[in-house]
Design an enzyme around this catalytic site. Structure first.
Site: not given
Ligand SMILES: Nc1ncnc2c1ncn2[C@@H]1O[C@H](COP(=O)(O)OP(=O)(O)O)[C@@H](O)[C@H]1O
Ligand SMILES: [Mg+2]
Ligand SMILES: Nc1ncnc2c1ncn2[C@@H]1O[C@H](COP(=O)(O)OP(=O)(O)O)[C@@H](O)[C@H]1O
Ligand code: SF4
Ligand SMILES: [Mg+2]
Lengths: 264, 264
Positions: B10, B15, B41, B126
């Site tokens: 999601k 990810k 993104k 999503d």
């Molecule tokens: N294990 C974690 N601990 C703290 N923050 C996290 C962790 N995993 C993800 N985040 C934070 O959550 C947010 C979304 O993560 P992201 O990797 O960009 O999600 P996605 O790629 O799935 O959209 C980011 O700000 C990231 O720093």
């Molecule tokens: Mg991402």
């Protein structure tokens, strides 16, 4: 004439909860309302009807020419409800259900032979394409509201949706802040709205009562009609009803959005 | 031969953070790694390269026949990085960037003329359609991992993605639990995995250090190499490398998923 509004926002941000409770508020005011779920999750109308409805897409699989009674159902205080549904994941466009549903509702005269006060579309907003762009571009909705919290991901999605609205010449009538008790949340969402050329039309606080009502497949407006939460949704409904805001929409580009969020 | 993995989940679940840190762990072990961002993104590679890369889709707008050096960039410890990008919201399929990117990388011989130990795709999850289904159905990835927390929305998306994987005859090699400190979280995710016929391959705890590294456009593996967090990602990378799990994937239907979650 009918107020036709589309509600967008990141998946899980609170669109369906907001749509169902605002619809319940409208019918409590004596307005005639139709709610059209345009999210493959197909659960917008669950708290209005007390159960998950069969979707238009699934109904069409078994009955080539459905009648209105196969796809539209009456819920709380006579609100009319329908769910587009979505295809099996991996099979064609996820928004296909919305396209099929809009065609069928149009063909069955739902939009011309009824005199609703309000029609509300609840639309997936993680991507703005395919069927999910239909309420924006075709003649189905006149106003768009985005449900957002103060979280980065939610505002990023809101900014993205705004780009789609602008591209498709829609009208972003406002942002509904579905708060998550984040530091400075209302400030962030207010300045985000101002920065992209819209306004915050309503604020809903996170509340256990809203969720516990949902567990019983009811809106908080139905289950706890005298609660602060119910009054709050009623306020949001009134703001939407009286809203005359026409945005001069100016979404941020990626760098602008990053630096906007850095300030918070 | 090359281990080709696709990471789904999601939006906002973690990810990109997981992909970047796992990639950094792999290169620290001396492996040759390529990371391919397949989320509009376009920020998967930001912490590996110290900045946001130009996307393939945007590059093609200005240069009809880009060379490898226009679209592939070297990051932390020589990891190779590229971003597909996405179209403007409202303009065509959101997954179009992935389709265009895969075609171009293929044409430029990236997949045949290099001997990577690992190729990692970071894919929006999503919706499972259009370009976002490409890493599943075409010959780009052999293993799929889903990043999920114990939250309803996240597991709902994981179940949805599993349906897409099954439909497209992919292999769900495991779930990476990116925890959010929810009550019983590991139990919920473990039993979810078991119920749909896969396993939890790694557990990452929510940590301030991971986020603060990201604010400096670095992975926690690079910024705090001796931290518990860094060691944890290294463990996850090793589990993925040694993973031989072939799932007999059996996603839940909507009623099953509702009742599964009711028990928690
Ligand atoms: N294990 C974690 N601990 C703290 N923050 C996290 C962790 N995993 C993800 N985040 C934070 O959550 C947010 C979304 O993560 P992201 O990797 O960009 O999600 P996605 O790629 O799935 O959209 C980011 O700000 C990231 O720093
Ligand atoms: Mg991402
Ligand atoms: N104001 C609120 N207070 C408490 N819980 C909320 C609130 N708004 C939404 N929720 C909860 O958040 C979850 C996601 O909301 P939902 O309306 O289904 O999101 P969406 O339709 O945007 O995917 C639901 O469990 C819902 O009960
Ligand atoms: S247009 Fe959007 S919803 Fe349709 S296939 Fe493409 S990404 Fe999926
Ligand atoms: Mg919803």
């Amino acid at each position: 004439r009918t107020k036709r509004i589309a509600i967008y926002g990141k998946g899980g941000i609170g669109k369906s909860t907001t749509v169902a409770n605002v619809a319940a508020s409208f019918v409590n005011e004596g307005k005639s309302v139709m709610v059209i779920g345009c999210d493959p999750k197909a659960d917008t109308t669950r708290t209005l009807c007390g159960k998950r409805l069969p979707t238009i897409l699934n109904t069409i699989k078994n009955k080539k020419n459905p009648e209105l009674s196969d796809i539209i159902f009456m819920g709380y205080e006579n609100v009319l409800c329908t769910e587009s549904g979505g295809p099996e994941p991996g099979v064609g466009c996820a928004g296909r259900g919305v396209i099929v549903a809009m065609k069928l509702l149009d063909k069955l005269g739902v939009f011309t032979e009824n005199d609703f006060d309000v029609i509300i579309y609840d639309v997936l907003g993680d991507v703005v394409c395919g069927g999910f762009a239909v309420p924006l571009k075709e003649d189905f909705a006149d106003e768009v509201y985005i449900v957002s919290s103060g979280e980065y991901m939610s505002l990023y999605a809101a900014n993205n949706i705004s780009k789609g609205i602008k591209k498709l010449k829609g009208n972003l009538s406002g942002i509904i802040c579905n708060c998550k008790w984040i530091n400075n949340e209302k400030t962030i969402v207010n300045s985000f709205a101002k920065k992209i050329g819209t306004e915050v039309i309503g604020i809903i606080n996170r509340s256990e009562l809203i969720q516990s009502s949902e567990l019983e497949a009811k809106t908080v407006v139905e289950k706890y009609p005298d609660s602060q939460e119910s009054n709050n949704y009623s306020k949001v409904a009134k703001s939407i009803w009286n809203n005359e805001f026409v945005s001069s929409l100016n979404p941020m580009n990626d760098e602008e959005f990053e630096s906007f969020f850095k300030d918070y």
